[in-house]
Structures are given as C-alpha cells and as structure tokens.
Design an enzyme around this catalytic site. Structure first.
Site, PDB file in Angstrom:
ATOM      1  N   ASP A 108       1.635   0.538   1.286  1.00 16.55           N
ATOM      2  CA  ASP A 108       0.714   0.809   2.396  1.00 16.55           C
ATOM      3  C   ASP A 108       1.237   0.402   3.776  1.00 16.55           C
ATOM      4  O   ASP A 108       0.458   0.265   4.726  1.00 16.55           O
ATOM      5  CB  ASP A 108      -0.633   0.104   2.148  1.00 16.55           C
ATOM      6  CG  ASP A 108      -1.428   0.776   1.037  1.00 16.55           C
ATOM      7  OD1 ASP A 108      -1.453   2.013   1.017  1.00 16.55           O
ATOM      8  OD2 ASP A 108      -2.003   0.062   0.206  1.00 16.55           O
ATOM      9  N   ASP A 168      -1.740   9.578  -1.440  1.00 14.18           N
ATOM     10  CA  ASP A 168      -1.936   8.807  -0.202  1.00 14.18           C
ATOM     11  C   ASP A 168      -0.602   8.350   0.407  1.00 14.18           C
ATOM     12  O   ASP A 168      -0.480   8.169   1.617  1.00 14.18           O
ATOM     13  CB  ASP A 168      -2.774   7.543  -0.444  1.00 14.18           C
ATOM     14  CG  ASP A 168      -3.877   7.684  -1.471  1.00 14.18           C
ATOM     15  OD1 ASP A 168      -3.745   8.526  -2.369  1.00 14.18           O
ATOM     16  OD2 ASP A 168      -4.853   6.925  -1.403  1.00 14.18           O
TER      17      ASP A 168
HETATM   18  N1  GLY Z   1      -5.338   4.836   0.319  1.00 13.10           N
HETATM   19  C1  GLY Z   1      -6.506   4.408  -0.318  1.00 13.10           C
HETATM   20  C2  GLY Z   1      -7.665   5.284  -0.110  1.00 13.10           C
HETATM   21  O1  GLY Z   1      -7.586   6.336   0.465  1.00 13.10           O
HETATM   22  O2  GLY Z   1      -8.737   4.888  -0.553  1.00 13.10           O
END
Ligand code: GLY
Length: 393
Positions: A108, A168
C-alpha cells in the site's frame, strides 16, 4: 438573449466552487475533532479513516493503508483555495506518516506515500518530499517477485494464499513510475510495467470485470486461485475493485503510452457504465452482483475513484472521450447533491454512504476518507478540464 453554453459553464463552475466551500467547512470541523482526540489519546493515531460503530471518529496509525488520504485531502484543499492555512495543515499531517517509507510489509505504499508526499511535491517542489518518494519506491520494489512478474499485495492470510495480488495494487504503480522519472533508474518503471502486464493477463474475465485477488505459485508464477476478499463472491464484481482497475490502467497509459492499457481501461469503463445493476445516478452498489440489489448499500468511494479516472481517460480518447467526461460529471453531480454530509455532521467527513468490506460487516454505509480524497481529486480534474489546463502535471 439566452447563452446556454455560458450558463452551463457558470453552473459547472458553481458545482466545483460550492463543493470546495463545503469541503473546507467539513475539514475545519474534522480538525477540531482530531485535536480533541489527540488531547485524550496522544499522537500515535495520525489520520482519520471513518466513523467507528460507537459514533466516534476512527483514527489510524501511520501503517494503516488509509493514512495518506487525509494529508492528500489537505493538499487538494490547498491546491484549489491557495490558502496557506491548508498548506500548513497538509505539511503537518504529511510529516506524520514519513516513517512508512521503510515499511516493506505491505503493497500500500502508493496509497500512503503518493497521495500525501506525491501531492506535496507537486505543489511545493520540496526536495525532501522527493527523497521520501524515492526511498518508498525502493522499499516497495522489494515485494516484486520476478517468477510471478508482480508485487505481492498482502502478507496476511498465508494459509489461504501463497502470493496474493489484488487489483487495488495497480494504484501503487504511480509511485514507481514517478521514481524512475526522478532518478533515471528504470528498475521502478520495469517493475510497474511487469506488474501491469501480469494483472492484464490474469485478473480479467471475458466480460472485462476483474477478480479481486489472484494468488500465484511464487516459484512457477502459475495462477493458483481466483478469489475475492471484499466482494460478494469469487465470481462477483466488487465495485471498488473495478474502479481501482479503471484508474490503474488509465494511469499506466499516462506513463507508458501502451495502447493495451488504455483499451483495457475503456473496457472496464464500459463494463461499469453498461451494467444492468448500475443505478441511474452512477453511484454503484458495493458489488455489481450483490444479491439484494436494489436493497443493497452503495459505495460512494467507488464512484469517486471512477469519476476521477473517467476524467483522465476521457482526455486520451478524442471526441469519444467527451462521453466519459459526461459520465464523470454525472457522478460528481450525484455525489455533490445526494452523498455529501450535512455541515457539522459525520465528524467532518465530506461524503457519506461508502462501503469498505461488506462480507465482514466492516465499514458498511459509512464515510470513508478515500471517498473524500478521490472526490476532491475528481473535482480538481473537472475544474482543470473546464479551464483547459492539463489534468496531471
Ligand atoms: N485497498 C483496499 C480497499 O479498497 O478497500
């Protein structure tokens, strides 16, 4: 005499202007709430994420994947208003998460560092911010596995997935592309392109929707599982995941000029916009296949990500692109009328009605800080388009 075009432009200007006025009021209120919590709990919790079940503001530590969005909100407020008050707050909240540049336990990094330090660098040219971004990119590429051709997303659920890659993760590639531009070292660019190509190959179904989690064999690179984590089912289309894909492939086209990425982005957009379960206001339910539609929660965060991405994608598609800008305008009009918090409520969040993880009953129909972040980004993109300025610079 009536001038419809001028009238239309004036109305659109008013949309952005009044949305930022509302956002400023809410964010000032949120700063007071944060100050209050800091007096009680100290400084370990650095950024707001949502509202907890007990009704309190939910704050997170810097390692949380959402910690960069609030600094980003503050940077966007500064960008639009040019008010130094917002700059000062943005600097303060950005510095709170600097230590994440060394955190190699998660993919992330882009969400955290690029939304905060990336915007800070763009708006201030502060050389230290550049160093933080480069250090962060060097940390992130440690998670790249050449056998798979992708960056590992999560370290949790090791019993379930050997090498999970989630859609993501496309969002974290922007940081890598920028690091190559800053350093001239192509390693970051090459990792980003390999990751995007692997995702393009394995994450999409025939109808151009995407799986959420693809798990790979880390030795052979073979796909082992096609799963979901936050969607309704392994075969369903989780709404925010579709939006991450649209944004991610549009952004990858920006850096590479690879038409395959733009084509995929447009296919994702068509999947969403043409979907039988897409509501008329273009704010999707939390999953396109949620079983109780129309009695299911919406996800304003997915809509905000989608709007921002559609504005950018539209600029690459000539005349056809105008249709996508219109869809983005529709989303912004819906969000700014029916999904904004009343002033002085919801702890200062800007938008309401987002859904984080419905299957685990976590953050359902609540404000989420990333909805606010992408909403402001989309508004700034709308403003730039209306003033014929480049969207990204
Ligand atoms: N990247 C985590 C979400 O979109 O919840």
């Amino acid at each position: 005499m009536f001038f419809p075009l001028l009238f239309c432009q004036a109305t659109e200007k008013k949309t952005v202007e009044s949305a930022f006025l509302h956002a400023e009021k809410q964010t000032k209120y949120m700063l007071e709430e944060i100050d209050e919590l800091e007096k009680q709990n100290g400084k370990e919790l650095v950024s707001p994420r949502s509202i907890a079940e007990d009704g309190n503001l939910k704050m997170v530590v810097s390692r949380d994947w959402t910690s960069g969005f609030y600094p980003g909100v503050l940077w966007y407020l500064y960008e639009y208003t040019q008010n130094d008050f917002w700059k000062q707050k943005a600097v303060e909240f950005t510095s709170n998460i600097e230590r994440e540049k060394w955190n190699a336990t998660t993919h992330d990094m882009g969400f955290k560092i690029y939304c905060s330090f990336g915007n800070g660098l763009r708006l201030t040219k502060n050389a230290h911010y550049k160093d933080v971004i480069i250090e962060s990119a060097a940390t992130l590429v440690k998670r790249f596995n050449p056998n798979v051709g992708a960056i590992r997303s999560w370290d949790h659920n090791k019993d379930k997935w050997d090498f999970p890659v989630i859609i993501d993760n496309m969002m974290n590639l922007e940081l890598l592309f920028e690091a190559t531009k800053m350093t001239g070292d192509s390693t970051y660019y090459d990792v980003a392109v390999a990751h995007a190509n692997t995702t393009l190959k394995n994450h999409f179904r025939k109808d151009n929707s995407s799986f959420h989690v693809i798990s790979y064999d880390p030795e052979t690179g073979e796909v082992e599982k096609r799963n979901t984590h936050q969607g309704y089912g392994h075969q369903s289309s989780w709404s925010r995941g579709q939006a991450w894909g649209l944004y991610g492939f549009t952004m990858c086209y920006r850096y590479t000029g690879n038409e395959a990425y733009l084509k995929q982005a447009e296919k994702i957009a068509r999947f969403m916009l043409d979907h039988r379960n897409m509501p008329a206001d273009l704010v999707p339910y939390w999953d396109y296949d949620a079983p109780g539609i129309p009695n299911e929660e919406r996800d304003a965060s997915a809509a905000a990500v989608m709007a921002s991405a559609l504005y950018e994608m539209g600029t690459y598609l000539g005349k056809r692109g105008e249709l996508y800008a219109k869809s983005a305008d529709k989303i912004i009009s819906s969000l700014s009328t029916d999904y904004v918090s009343p002033i002085g409520e919801n702890k200062g969040f800007i938008l309401i009605h987002s859904t984080g993880a419905k299957p685990s009953n976590n953050e359902v129909d609540v404000p989420l800080i990333y909805a606010d972040y992408y909403y402001l980004e989309a508004l700034i993109r709308k403003d730039r388009l209306e003033n014929q300025r480049p969207l990204t610079e």
